[in-house]
Design a protein around this motif. Structure first.
Motif, mmCIF file in Angstrom:
data_model
loop_
_atom_site.group_PDB
_atom_site.id
_atom_site.type_symbol
_atom_site.label_atom_id
_atom_site.label_comp_id
_atom_site.label_asym_id
_atom_site.label_seq_id
_atom_site.Cartn_x
_atom_site.Cartn_y
_atom_site.Cartn_z
ATOM 1 N N THR A 122 48.261 39.015 38.770
ATOM 2 C CA THR A 122 48.502 40.240 39.534
ATOM 3 C C THR A 122 47.222 41.035 39.772
ATOM 4 O OG1 THR A 122 49.067 41.426 37.499
ATOM 5 C CG2 THR A 122 50.891 40.461 38.755
ATOM 6 N N GLN A 123 46.207 40.832 38.922
ATOM 7 C CA GLN A 123 44.906 41.483 39.083
ATOM 8 C C GLN A 123 43.849 40.615 38.444
ATOM 9 O OE1 GLN A 123 45.853 45.280 37.009
ATOM 10 N NE2 GLN A 123 44.877 46.238 38.783
ATOM 11 N N ASN A 124 42.634 40.711 38.968
ATOM 12 C CA ASN A 124 41.496 40.075 38.320
ATOM 13 C C ASN A 124 40.243 40.865 38.631
ATOM 14 O OD1 ASN A 124 41.923 38.370 41.063
ATOM 15 N ND2 ASN A 124 39.746 38.548 40.613
ATOM 16 N N ASN A 125 39.273 40.804 37.726
ATOM 17 C CA ASN A 125 38.007 41.459 38.019
ATOM 18 C C ASN A 125 36.975 40.420 38.465
ATOM 19 O OD1 ASN A 125 37.194 40.266 35.598
ATOM 20 N ND2 ASN A 125 36.622 42.169 34.598
ATOM 21 N N SER A 126 35.806 40.895 38.874
ATOM 22 C CA SER A 126 34.788 39.989 39.417
ATOM 23 C C SER A 126 34.246 39.037 38.356
ATOM 24 C CB SER A 126 33.659 40.781 40.073
ATOM 25 O OG SER A 126 33.056 41.658 39.150
ATOM 26 N N THR A 127 34.245 39.451 37.095
ATOM 27 C CA THR A 127 33.779 38.559 36.025
ATOM 28 C C THR A 127 34.726 37.371 35.886
ATOM 29 O OG1 THR A 127 32.844 40.479 34.894
ATOM 30 C CG2 THR A 127 33.047 38.457 33.616
ATOM 31 N N PRO A 150 34.340 32.405 44.549
ATOM 32 C CA PRO A 150 33.271 33.207 45.163
ATOM 33 C C PRO A 150 33.553 34.705 45.016
ATOM 34 C CG PRO A 150 34.449 31.893 46.839
ATOM 35 C CD PRO A 150 35.086 31.612 45.515
ATOM 36 N N GLN A 151 32.478 35.496 44.887
ATOM 37 C CA GLN A 151 32.643 36.951 44.834
ATOM 38 C C GLN A 151 33.373 37.406 46.085
ATOM 39 O OE1 GLN A 151 32.328 38.976 42.438
ATOM 40 N NE2 GLN A 151 31.146 37.725 41.017
ATOM 41 N N GLY A 152 34.252 38.364 45.929
ATOM 42 C CA GLY A 152 35.030 38.872 47.051
ATOM 43 C C GLY A 152 36.353 38.132 47.225
ATOM 44 N N ASP A 153 36.478 36.976 46.579
ATOM 45 C CA ASP A 153 37.730 36.220 46.617
ATOM 46 C C ASP A 153 38.701 36.884 45.638
ATOM 47 O OD1 ASP A 153 39.576 34.274 47.212
ATOM 48 O OD2 ASP A 153 38.340 32.583 46.583
ATOM 49 N N THR A 154 39.869 36.332 45.518
ATOM 50 C CA THR A 154 40.849 36.854 44.560
ATOM 51 C C THR A 154 41.651 35.704 43.964
ATOM 52 O OG1 THR A 154 42.636 38.435 44.193
ATOM 53 C CG2 THR A 154 42.656 37.257 46.291
ATOM 54 N N MET A 155 42.109 35.925 42.772
ATOM 55 C CA MET A 155 43.009 34.967 42.136
ATOM 56 C C MET A 155 44.447 35.468 42.196
ATOM 57 S SD MET A 155 40.781 33.656 38.846
ATOM 58 C CE MET A 155 40.644 35.232 38.045
ATOM 59 N N VAL A 156 44.648 36.674 42.720
ATOM 60 C CA VAL A 156 45.977 37.286 42.796
ATOM 61 C C VAL A 156 46.927 36.372 43.568
ATOM 62 C CG1 VAL A 156 47.303 39.238 43.693
ATOM 63 C CG2 VAL A 156 45.097 39.638 42.590
ATOM 64 N N SER A 174 33.508 41.397 30.477
ATOM 65 C CA SER A 174 34.556 40.457 30.077
ATOM 66 C C SER A 174 35.437 40.125 31.272
ATOM 67 C CB SER A 174 35.440 41.060 28.980
ATOM 68 O OG SER A 174 34.683 41.338 27.829
ATOM 69 N N ALA A 175 35.884 38.874 31.335
ATOM 70 C CA ALA A 175 36.824 38.475 32.377
ATOM 71 C C ALA A 175 38.173 39.092 32.053
ATOM 72 C CB ALA A 175 36.928 36.957 32.445
ATOM 73 N N ILE A 176 38.760 39.786 33.022
ATOM 74 C CA ILE A 176 40.060 40.412 32.829
ATOM 75 C C ILE A 176 41.001 39.930 33.923
ATOM 76 C CG2 ILE A 176 41.358 42.566 32.682
ATOM 77 C CD1 ILE A 176 38.715 43.960 31.926
ATOM 78 N N VAL A 177 42.161 39.436 33.499
ATOM 79 C CA VAL A 177 43.203 38.974 34.409
ATOM 80 C C VAL A 177 44.517 39.537 33.885
ATOM 81 C CG1 VAL A 177 44.404 36.937 35.300
ATOM 82 C CG2 VAL A 177 41.945 36.844 34.948
#
Length: 90
Positions: A46-51, A59-65, A34-37
């Motif tokens: 403040t946090q996000n997971n790869s999903t 892109p993987q390795g990026d962040t939405m933080v 599940s996508a978790i933000v």
């Protein structure tokens, strides 16, 4: 005779337990299908997971933080999303 345990040993054991628990929760967070933000009260991510990254096209390795969660909401739903966040915080 009273069994006396050194407070420093107790503190060390508690810290080790906390570190183990955090590692387990971190693994669940990152490997969840599940996508978790998580958000700050103002809607900043403040946090996000790869999903979540994959779901939103990052892109993987990026962040939405640091980004506003409202940037990820379709234009016609932004006001409703803001209202929902406000209600959740009350």
């Amino acid at each position: 005779m009273i069994n006396h345990i050194d407070p420093q040993i107790q503190l060390k054991e508690k810290l080790e337990n906390l570190i183990r628990k955090e590692a387990g929760l971190s693994g669940i967070f990152e490997n969840s299908p599940s996508a978790i933000v998580t958000l700050a009260p103002d809607g900043t991510i403040t946090q996000n997971n790869s999903t979540a990254l994959k779901l939103h096209g990052f892109p993987q390795g990026d962040t939405m933080v640091g980004k506003s969660a409202f940037e990820l909401v379709a234009e016609g739903f932004k006001n409703k999303a803001r209202l929902n966040l406000k209600m959740a915080l009350e």
